[in-house]
Design an enzyme around this catalytic site. Structure first.
Site, mmCIF file in Angstrom:
data_model
loop_
_atom_site.group_PDB
_atom_site.id
_atom_site.type_symbol
_atom_site.label_atom_id
_atom_site.label_comp_id
_atom_site.label_asym_id
_atom_site.label_seq_id
_atom_site.Cartn_x
_atom_site.Cartn_y
_atom_site.Cartn_z
ATOM 1 N N ARG A 156 0.852 -1.194 0.000
ATOM 2 C CA ARG A 156 0.000 0.000 0.000
ATOM 3 C C ARG A 156 0.886 1.241 0.000
ATOM 4 O O ARG A 156 1.697 1.416 0.903
ATOM 5 C CB ARG A 156 -0.901 -0.006 1.254
ATOM 6 C CG ARG A 156 -1.766 1.216 1.327
ATOM 7 C CD ARG A 156 -2.628 1.323 2.589
ATOM 8 N NE ARG A 156 -3.178 2.665 2.591
ATOM 9 C CZ ARG A 156 -3.427 3.396 3.654
ATOM 10 N NH1 ARG A 156 -3.246 2.919 4.864
ATOM 11 N NH2 ARG A 156 -3.887 4.627 3.516
ATOM 12 N N HIS B 273 -2.992 11.031 0.733
ATOM 13 C CA HIS B 273 -2.481 10.821 2.091
ATOM 14 C C HIS B 273 -1.897 12.153 2.574
ATOM 15 O O HIS B 273 -0.712 12.263 2.850
ATOM 16 C CB HIS B 273 -1.445 9.689 2.086
ATOM 17 C CG HIS B 273 -1.230 9.029 3.426
ATOM 18 N ND1 HIS B 273 -1.412 7.678 3.647
ATOM 19 C CD2 HIS B 273 -0.843 9.520 4.621
ATOM 20 C CE1 HIS B 273 -1.143 7.379 4.911
ATOM 21 N NE2 HIS B 273 -0.779 8.481 5.527
ATOM 22 N N GLU C 218 -7.402 8.391 6.498
ATOM 23 C CA GLU C 218 -7.661 8.965 7.819
ATOM 24 C C GLU C 218 -8.196 10.384 7.798
ATOM 25 O O GLU C 218 -7.528 11.313 8.255
ATOM 26 C CB GLU C 218 -6.387 8.945 8.665
ATOM 27 C CG GLU C 218 -5.977 7.577 9.069
ATOM 28 C CD GLU C 218 -4.847 7.605 10.097
ATOM 29 O OE1 GLU C 218 -4.421 8.695 10.513
ATOM 30 O OE2 GLU C 218 -4.424 6.524 10.495
ATOM 31 N N ASN D 20 -7.747 1.580 10.096
ATOM 32 C CA ASN D 20 -6.415 1.802 10.675
ATOM 33 C C ASN D 20 -6.558 1.806 12.196
ATOM 34 O O ASN D 20 -7.426 2.502 12.731
ATOM 35 C CB ASN D 20 -5.850 3.176 10.290
ATOM 36 C CG ASN D 20 -5.565 3.321 8.803
ATOM 37 O OD1 ASN D 20 -5.815 2.420 8.016
ATOM 38 N ND2 ASN D 20 -5.032 4.470 8.432
ATOM 39 N N TYR E 200 -4.264 1.997 15.965
ATOM 40 C CA TYR E 200 -3.019 2.089 16.728
ATOM 41 C C TYR E 200 -3.251 2.013 18.231
ATOM 42 O O TYR E 200 -2.590 1.279 18.940
ATOM 43 C CB TYR E 200 -2.274 3.404 16.403
ATOM 44 C CG TYR E 200 -1.727 3.411 15.009
ATOM 45 C CD1 TYR E 200 -0.487 2.872 14.728
ATOM 46 C CD2 TYR E 200 -2.483 3.926 13.953
ATOM 47 C CE1 TYR E 200 0.014 2.842 13.438
ATOM 48 C CE2 TYR E 200 -1.995 3.899 12.659
ATOM 49 C CZ TYR E 200 -0.749 3.357 12.407
ATOM 50 O OH TYR E 200 -0.268 3.323 11.130
ATOM 51 N N GLU F 97 -3.904 -0.230 8.156
ATOM 52 C CA GLU F 97 -2.707 0.152 8.924
ATOM 53 C C GLU F 97 -2.802 -0.396 10.335
ATOM 54 O O GLU F 97 -3.875 -0.389 10.940
ATOM 55 C CB GLU F 97 -2.568 1.679 9.072
ATOM 56 C CG GLU F 97 -2.040 2.400 7.873
ATOM 57 C CD GLU F 97 -1.905 3.903 8.115
ATOM 58 O OE1 GLU F 97 -1.618 4.326 9.257
ATOM 59 O OE2 GLU F 97 -2.109 4.651 7.137
HETATM 60 C C1 GBH Z 1 -1.396 7.126 10.705
HETATM 61 O O1 GBH Z 1 -1.746 8.143 11.575
HETATM 62 C C2 GBH Z 1 -1.052 7.689 9.341
HETATM 63 O O2 GBH Z 1 -1.911 7.204 8.338
HETATM 64 C C3 GBH Z 1 0.358 7.467 8.943
HETATM 65 O O3 GBH Z 1 0.698 8.338 7.921
HETATM 66 C C4 GBH Z 1 1.243 7.619 10.149
HETATM 67 O O4 GBH Z 1 2.591 7.574 9.826
HETATM 68 C C5 GBH Z 1 0.913 6.495 11.099
HETATM 69 O O5 GBH Z 1 -0.455 6.353 11.308
HETATM 70 C C6 GBH Z 1 1.583 6.629 12.445
HETATM 71 O O6 GBH Z 1 1.193 7.791 13.088
HETATM 72 O O7 GBH Z 1 0.022 16.418 17.135
HETATM 73 O O8 GBH Z 1 -1.933 15.637 18.298
HETATM 74 O O9 GBH Z 1 -2.074 16.263 15.988
HETATM 75 C C7 GBH Z 1 -2.174 7.757 12.863
HETATM 76 C C8 GBH Z 1 -2.786 8.917 13.588
HETATM 77 C C9 GBH Z 1 -2.389 11.197 13.206
HETATM 78 C C10 GBH Z 1 -1.485 10.102 15.148
HETATM 79 C C11 GBH Z 1 -1.548 12.398 13.509
HETATM 80 C C12 GBH Z 1 -0.624 11.295 15.425
HETATM 81 C C13 GBH Z 1 -0.537 13.675 15.249
HETATM 82 C C14 GBH Z 1 -0.836 14.026 16.670
HETATM 83 N N1 GBH Z 1 -1.835 9.991 13.765
HETATM 84 N N2 GBH Z 1 -1.253 12.461 14.914
HETATM 85 S S1 GBH Z 1 -1.236 15.699 17.005
#
Ligand code: GBH
Length: 491
Positions: free
Chosen positions: A84, A129, A174, A314, A316, A387
Site C-alpha cells: 500500500r 495521504h 484517515e 487503521n 493504533y 494500517e
Molecule cells: C497514521 O496516523 C497515518 O496514516 C500514517 O501516515 C502515520 O505515519 C501512522 O499512522 C503513524 O502515526 O500532534 O496531536 O495532531 C495515525 C494517527 C495522526 C497520530 C496524527 C498522530 C498527530 C498528533 N496519527 N497524529 S497531534
C-alpha cells in the site's frame, strides 16, 4: 470461555492477504524534482518548522523517488501479497487540476506499479495521504466545497492512467487526522486552526469527495477494470471509564468515526443521529444561526449512501472516556485529550505501555472492540485493515516491543474473525520502512525495515520484526518463533 481460545491454534482464512504500507510525502523526498509543485506539507515544514518536533521535513525522506526498486525488493523479501503506497497529487498534477500531467510523476508511479506486479505484489493505492497541492489549499483546501470536484477530477486521472493495473483504491487516508485532529491543531490542516467550524466543513467535503470518486469508478470504470474503492478510517477505541460513561463513549465513537462512515456505510445514510443532534444543540446554544455541521441535501445523501466496496480500518491506540467533572477545565485543544463537543475527557490507563509517540499507548483489545463496532454499526461489510503498527526510537534492530505489538494485535484480529465473525480480508503493517512521521519528524520510527537517514543511499535494513512478519505470512502462525529468544512469560 475466553481462556479456552488459544490464538496459536487460530489461522487466517484462505485468501486472507498481508501487506505493508507507506505514503508519498513520508518516503519519496524529491520534493521539488522534475515538475512537482509544493504540497501543504512542503509549505508547513519549510515555513513553520517549529511545528515539527525536530524541525525536519520530507525533502529527502527515504528518497524512494530514486530508491523505489529497493522498496519493491524488500516488499518481495517479506513475501507481501500487496504493497500500500500513496500517490502525490502535486507530483502528478502540479497545477492541482488535470490540465497538465507531469510526465516524470506519471512515469514514476507507472514504474512502481509495474515493478510490483512483476514481483507478484499487488499495488494498493491511496489517492490522498494528506499532501494537498498548495494551490488548492490557497483556495480553501478541504474547507471549500469545490474540493469535491477537484478530487473527483484527480481520481478520474488516476483511474485512467493506472486503473488497468491497480485493483484496490483507497480514496482518502484517515480523514479523522485531516479534519478532527487537523482543524483542532495546526500542522495537519496546513496551518488553519478552526475546530468549531472548519472541522465540520472538512468532514462533509471529505465524505462527498470520497463518494463522488466512488460513483465515478462505479459508473465509468468498474465494468472495464473490475476493481474496488474504499476509504481508510483511523479508529481509537474509547473505553467507558464507568457504566455511566457508556453513552458518552458511544457518542464519542460517532464523533470520531461515525461522521466519516455513517453517510456511506449505514443503511439509512446521512449523519449519525446522536452526534448530529449534539452539534446542532451546541450550535444553537452558542448563538449560531444554524448547525455548524453542514446538512446533506437529499441528493447528496443518496450519492454518499452505499458508496463503498470495503471498509479501510487503521488502528493504533485507545483512550478511556468519561464525562468532564463540574470543576474540571477542558484545557487541552488536542482531540486526543478531550472531545469538547461532548464535554468529555480522554485519558489513558496507567497500565497501557507507552510507545515512542506521545499519543500512542498500547491496548490490543481495543482493536477487536472496534472491529466489532464496525460490524454492529454497518453489518457484514468487508473490512481491510489498512494500517497497524508500533513506534520505537528505532535505535535497535532487535525490536522485541514491535514484534510483541504485532503478535498481540494479530491475535485480536484472529479473535475478531473467528469469535466475532467479523468479515476481515486483509492486514497491513505500518510501515514497510522508517519514514517522516509528520509532526514527530524522524524522532520516532515505525519501520519493519530501518532506514539509515545519514546515508545518502538511505540503506534499508531488516529489523527482527521484518523477520517475524515474514514468518507470519509464510506459516500462517502468529506465535513468535523460539529462535527470537524472547522469554515466554514476557509475552
Ligand atoms: C497514521 O496516523 C497515518 O496514516 C500514517 O501516515 C502515520 O505515519 C501512522 O499512522 C503513524 O502515526 O500532534 O496531536 O495532531 C495515525 C494517527 C495522526 C497520530 C496524527 C498522530 C498527530 C498528533 N496519527 N497524529 S497531534
Amino acid at each position: 470461555a475466553e481462556g479456552a481460545w488459544c490464538a496459536s491454534e487460530l489461522k487466517f482464512p484462505p485468501g486472507f492477504k498481508f501487506g505493508a504500507a507507506t505514503s508519498a510525502y513520508q518516503i519519496e523526498g524529491a520534493w521539488n524534482a522534475s515538475g512537482k509543485s509544493p504540497s501543504t506539507w512542503d509549505t508547513i515544514t519549510h515555513t513553520r518548522p517549529h511545528h515539527i518536533i525536530d524541525q525536519s521535513s520530507g525533502d529527502i525522506a527515504c528518497d524512494s523517488y530514486n530508491q523505489w526498486k529497493e522498496d519493491i525488493k524488500i516488499a518481495s523479501d517479506l513475501g507481501l501479497d500487496f504493497y500500500r503506497f500513496s500517490i502525490s497529487w502535486p507530483r502528478l498534477l502540479p497545477t492541482g487540476f488535470p490540465d497538465a500531467i507531469n510526465e516524470d510523476g506519471r512515469r514514476y508511479y507507472d514504474n512502481l506499479i509495474n515493478g510490483l506486479l512483476e514481483m507478484g505484489i499487488e499495488p494498493m493505492v491511496t489517492m490522498y495521504h494528506w499532501d494537498l497541492p498548495q494551490r488548492l489549499q490557497n483556495l480553501g483546501g478541504w474547507a471549500n466545497p469545490k474540493v469535491v470536484e477537484w478530487f473527483e477530477d484527480y481520481a478520474r486521472v488516476l483511474y485512467k492512467l493506472y486503473g488497468d493495473r491497480v485493483k484496490t483504491w483507497i480514496t482518502i487516508n484517515e480523514p479523522f487526522s485531516m479534519c478532527t485532529l487537523g482543524y483542532a491543531m495546526v500542522a495537519f490542516s496546513a496551518g488553519v486552526t478552526d475546530q468549531d467550524v472548519g472541522t465540520y466543513l472538512c468532514i462533509k467535503n471529505v465524505v462527498m469527495a470520497h463518494s463522488k470518486a466512488w460513483r465515478l469508478y462505479d459508473r465509468d470504470f468498474r465494468n472495464k477494470f473490475g476493481g474496488r474503492v474504499g476509504i481508510a478510517n483511523q479508529l481509537f477505541y474509547l473505553k467507558p471509564a464507568t457504566k455511566e460513561d457508556e453513552e458518552i463513549a458511544s457518542l464519542g465513537h460517532e464523533f470520531f468515526y461515525g461522521l466519516y462512515s455513517h453517510p456511506m456505510y449505514s443503511k439509512e445514510g446521512g449523519w449519525p443521529a446522536g452526534i448530529e443532534r449534539v452539534i446542532e444543540q451546541n450550535s444553537k446554544k452558542a448563538g449560531f444561526a444554524r448547525s455548524r455541521l453542514p446538512p446533506f441535501t437529499d441528493e447528496e445523501k443518496e450519492i454518499a449512501r452505499g458508496a463503498y466496496d470495503f471498509y479501510g480500518f487503521n488502528y493504533y491506540s485507545s483512550r478511556i472516556i468519561r464525562r468532564r467533572g463540574d470543576e474540571e477545565d477542558l484545557l487541552a485543544r488536542s482531540p486526543f485529550k478531550n472531545i469538547r463537543e461532548l464535554n468529555a475527557i480522554l485519558e489513558v490507563d496507567p497500565t497501557w505501555k507507552k510507545s515512542s509517540s506521545f499519543w500512542f499507548y498500547v491496548y490490543p483489545p481495543g482493536m477487536r472492540k472496534l472491529l466489532s463496532w464496525v460490524k454492529d454499526q454497518y453489518g457484514d461489510v468487508e473490512i481491510v485493515i489498512t494500517e497497524n503498527g508500533y513506534s520505537s526510537t528505532g535505535t535497535e534492530l532487535n525490536d522485541i516491543d514491535r514484534i510483541k505489538y504485532y503478535r498481540d494485535h494479530l491475535e485480536q484480529v484472529l479473535l475478531a474473525i473467528h469469535k466475532d465473525k467479523v468479515n476481515i480480508t486483509g492486514y497491513t503493517a505500518w510501515s514497510l520502512i522508517d519514514n517522516f512521521e509528520w509532526n514527530e519528524g524522524y524522532s520516532t520510527k515505525f519501520g519493519l525495515y530501518e532506514v539509515n537517514f545519514n546515508d545518502p543511499k538511505r540503506t534499508r535494513t531488516a529489523r527482527d520484526s521484518a523477520k517475524y512478519y515474514k514468518n507470519v505470512i509464510k506459516t500462517n502462525d502468529i506465535e513468535i518463533p523460539k529462535s527470537f529468544n524472547i522469554i515466554s512469560d514476557e509475552l
